[in-house]
Design an enzyme around this catalytic site. Structure first.
Site, short mmCIF file in Angstrom:
data_model
loop_
_atom_site.label_atom_id
_atom_site.label_comp_id
_atom_site.label_asym_id
_atom_site.label_seq_id
_atom_site.Cartn_x
_atom_site.Cartn_y
_atom_site.Cartn_z
N LYS A 108 0.85 -1.19 0.07
CA LYS A 108 -0.07 -0.22 0.03
C LYS A 108 0.85 1.31 0.14
O LYS A 108 0.54 2.28 -0.67
CB LYS A 108 -0.94 -0.06 1.18
CG LYS A 108 -1.92 -0.96 1.39
CD LYS A 108 -2.71 -0.78 2.72
CE LYS A 108 -1.98 -0.92 3.92
NZ LYS A 108 -1.18 -2.19 4.37
N ARG A 124 -9.09 0.86 9.80
CA ARG A 124 -8.57 -0.61 9.98
C ARG A 124 -9.33 -1.58 10.81
O ARG A 124 -8.93 -2.45 11.18
CB ARG A 124 -7.18 -0.41 10.84
CG ARG A 124 -5.91 -1.25 10.18
CD ARG A 124 -4.82 -0.78 11.11
NE ARG A 124 -3.66 -1.48 10.81
CZ ARG A 124 -2.48 -0.86 10.21
NH1 ARG A 124 -2.71 0.15 9.60
NH2 ARG A 124 -1.37 -1.61 10.14
N ARG A 148 11.59 -6.77 4.58
CA ARG A 148 11.52 -5.09 4.57
C ARG A 148 12.26 -4.28 5.41
O ARG A 148 12.58 -4.93 6.65
CB ARG A 148 10.02 -4.99 4.84
CG ARG A 148 9.44 -3.57 4.71
CD ARG A 148 8.11 -3.22 4.51
NE ARG A 148 7.50 -3.04 5.67
CZ ARG A 148 6.13 -2.94 5.56
NH1 ARG A 148 5.36 -2.74 4.51
NH2 ARG A 148 5.53 -2.75 6.72
N ARG A 187 12.02 -2.49 11.36
CA ARG A 187 10.97 -2.00 12.39
C ARG A 187 11.11 -3.18 13.41
O ARG A 187 11.04 -4.18 13.50
CB ARG A 187 9.98 -1.88 11.67
CG ARG A 187 9.63 -0.49 11.22
CD ARG A 187 8.50 -0.22 10.22
NE ARG A 187 7.12 -0.88 10.76
CZ ARG A 187 6.18 -0.90 10.06
NH1 ARG A 187 6.05 -0.16 8.98
NH2 ARG A 187 5.18 -1.35 10.59
N ARG A 229 0.52 -9.33 13.72
CA ARG A 229 -0.18 -8.25 12.87
C ARG A 229 -1.11 -8.66 11.97
O ARG A 229 -2.22 -8.25 11.52
CB ARG A 229 0.84 -7.13 12.46
CG ARG A 229 1.35 -6.31 13.19
CD ARG A 229 2.79 -5.48 12.63
NE ARG A 229 2.61 -5.00 11.67
CZ ARG A 229 3.83 -5.05 10.72
NH1 ARG A 229 5.08 -5.39 10.96
NH2 ARG A 229 3.68 -4.39 9.64
P1 ADP Z 1 1.79 -2.05 8.29
O1 ADP Z 1 2.79 -2.26 7.65
O2 ADP Z 1 1.13 -2.98 9.45
O3 ADP Z 1 0.57 -1.68 7.25
P2 ADP Z 1 1.36 0.48 9.65
O4 ADP Z 1 2.66 1.44 9.32
O5 ADP Z 1 0.21 0.85 8.80
O6 ADP Z 1 1.96 -0.89 9.28
O7 ADP Z 1 0.88 0.46 11.19
C1 ADP Z 1 1.70 0.27 12.10
C2 ADP Z 1 0.93 0.18 13.54
O8 ADP Z 1 0.66 1.51 13.69
C3 ADP Z 1 0.00 -0.91 13.60
O9 ADP Z 1 0.63 -2.15 13.85
C4 ADP Z 1 -0.59 -0.13 14.72
O10 ADP Z 1 -0.27 -0.49 15.94
C5 ADP Z 1 -0.69 1.24 14.57
N1 ADP Z 1 -1.57 1.74 13.52
C6 ADP Z 1 -1.73 2.38 12.21
N2 ADP Z 1 -2.58 2.67 11.81
C7 ADP Z 1 -3.70 2.44 12.61
C8 ADP Z 1 -5.25 2.42 12.63
N3 ADP Z 1 -5.91 3.07 11.69
N4 ADP Z 1 -5.85 1.94 13.62
C9 ADP Z 1 -5.20 1.37 14.87
N5 ADP Z 1 -3.78 1.12 14.97
C10 ADP Z 1 -2.91 1.67 13.67
#
Ligand code: ADP
Ligand code: ZN
Length: 218
Positions: free
Chosen positions: A13, A88, A127, A162, A173
Site C-alpha cells: 500500500k 483498520r 522489509r 522495524r 499483525r
Molecule cells: P503495516 O505495515 O502493518 O501496514 P502501519 O505502518 O500501517 O503498518 O501501522 C503500524 C502500526 O501502527 C500498527 O500495527 C498499529 O499499531 C498502528 N496503527 C496504524 N494505523 C492504525 C489504525 N488505523 N488503527 C489502529 N492502529 C493503527
C-alpha cells in the site's frame, strides 16, 4: 483523487501510495507513519502507544479518529488524499463515513490489495525502513535494497528493521488484520466502492489498474 488503500501489512500500500502522489499532488496519509513519528519524537502520545505498537496491536479507534479528523481538514488534503493504513476496523470505517459526510468529501474508491499469506510473510521479514521519522523510505533486502547497504538513498540515515517486524510481531499483525481489518472488504463492497487488485506483481501494475479504474469513473 480520494482513495482508501486497504490490505494486509506488506501488501504494498505504502509503495503504491507514493507512486500515486506523483500523479496529481494528492497526499499520502499513513497512520502508521504518523504514529511512528510520535514514538520517535517521544511525545506524550508516542510514550502512550510505544509498547502497543511494538507488539503489533492496534491503537484505539478514538485516538486514531482524533488524529484523522484533524489531518483531513489540513489544506494539503484539498487536492486529494490516499489513506494508507486507515481505516483498520469497522468502527473506524463507520466513523470515517460520518466524518466525510460532515466535511462534504466524496471518496473515489477503496482499493483492496490481494496477496497470499506466504508472500506477505516473506515481504515483511525482508522489509527495511529508513530510521529518519521524516523520511520513512521503504526498502527490501531482496527486491529493492538501498544503493549502499544499510543507508537510505534519500536522506543517508540508517535503514533498519522495524521493531514490529520481528517474526512474532508480524504473525500477530497478520492475525489482527484478518480479525479486525479484513471485514472492511465487505463493508466497502456494500458501499459500491471496492476495487480488488492483485498485489503480487510489481507496484507499477497495481498503479495502472488504479489509473484505469479512475479514468473509467470520470
Ligand atoms: P503495516 O505495515 O502493518 O501496514 P502501519 O505502518 O500501517 O503498518 O501501522 C503500524 C502500526 O501502527 C500498527 O500495527 C498499529 O499499531 C498502528 N496503527 C496504524 N494505523 C492504525 C489504525 N488505523 N488503527 C489502529 N492502529 C493503527
Ligand atoms: Zn531516509
Amino acid at each position: 483523487m480520494k482513495l482508501i488503500l486497504l490490505g494486509a501489512p506488506g501488501a504494498g500500500k505504502g509503495t503504491v501510495a507514493k507512486l500515486l502522489t506523483g500523479l496529481d499532488g494528492s497526499v499520502q496519509i499513513s497512520t502508521g507513519d504518523i504514529l511512528r513519528a510520535a514514538v520517535a519524537a517521544g511525545t506524550p502520545l508516542g510514550k502512550q502507544i510505544e509498547s502497543l505498537m511494538k507488539s503489533g496491536d492496534l491503537v484505539s479507534d478514538d485516538l486514531i479518529m482524533g488524529i484523522m479528523e484533524q489531518r483531513l481538514q489540513q489544506a494539503d488534503c484539498e487536492q486529494g488524499f490516499l489513506l494508507d493504513g486507515f481505516p483498520r476496523t469497522i468502527p473506524q470505517a463507520e466513523a470515517l463515513k460520518k466524518l466525510l459526510e460532515k466535511l462534504d468529501i466524496k471518496l473515489d474508491m477503496v482499493v483492496n490489495f490481494n496477496l497470499e499469506r506466504e508472500v506477505i510473510l516473506d515481504r515483511l521479514t525482508t522489509r527495511r525502513t529508513c530510521s529518519n521519522a521524516d523520511c520513512q523510505a521503504i526498502y527490501n533486502v531482496k527486491s529493492n535494497p538501498p544503493k549502499q547497504e544499510g543507508v537510505c538513498d534519500k536522506c543517508n540515515s540508517p535503514v533498519i528493521q522495524r521493531d514490529d517486524e520481528t517474526t512474532e510481531a508480524i504473525s500477530h499483525r497478520l492475525e489482527t488484520y484478518n480479525e479486525k481489518t479484513a471485514p472492511l472488504i465487505g463493508f466497502y463492497e456494500n458501499e459500491g466502492l471496492l476495487l480488488n487488485v492483485d498485489a503480487a506483481g510489481p507496484s507499477e501494475v497495481v498503479l495502472t489498474a488504479i489509473k484505469e479504474k479512475l479514468a473509467e469513473a470520470s
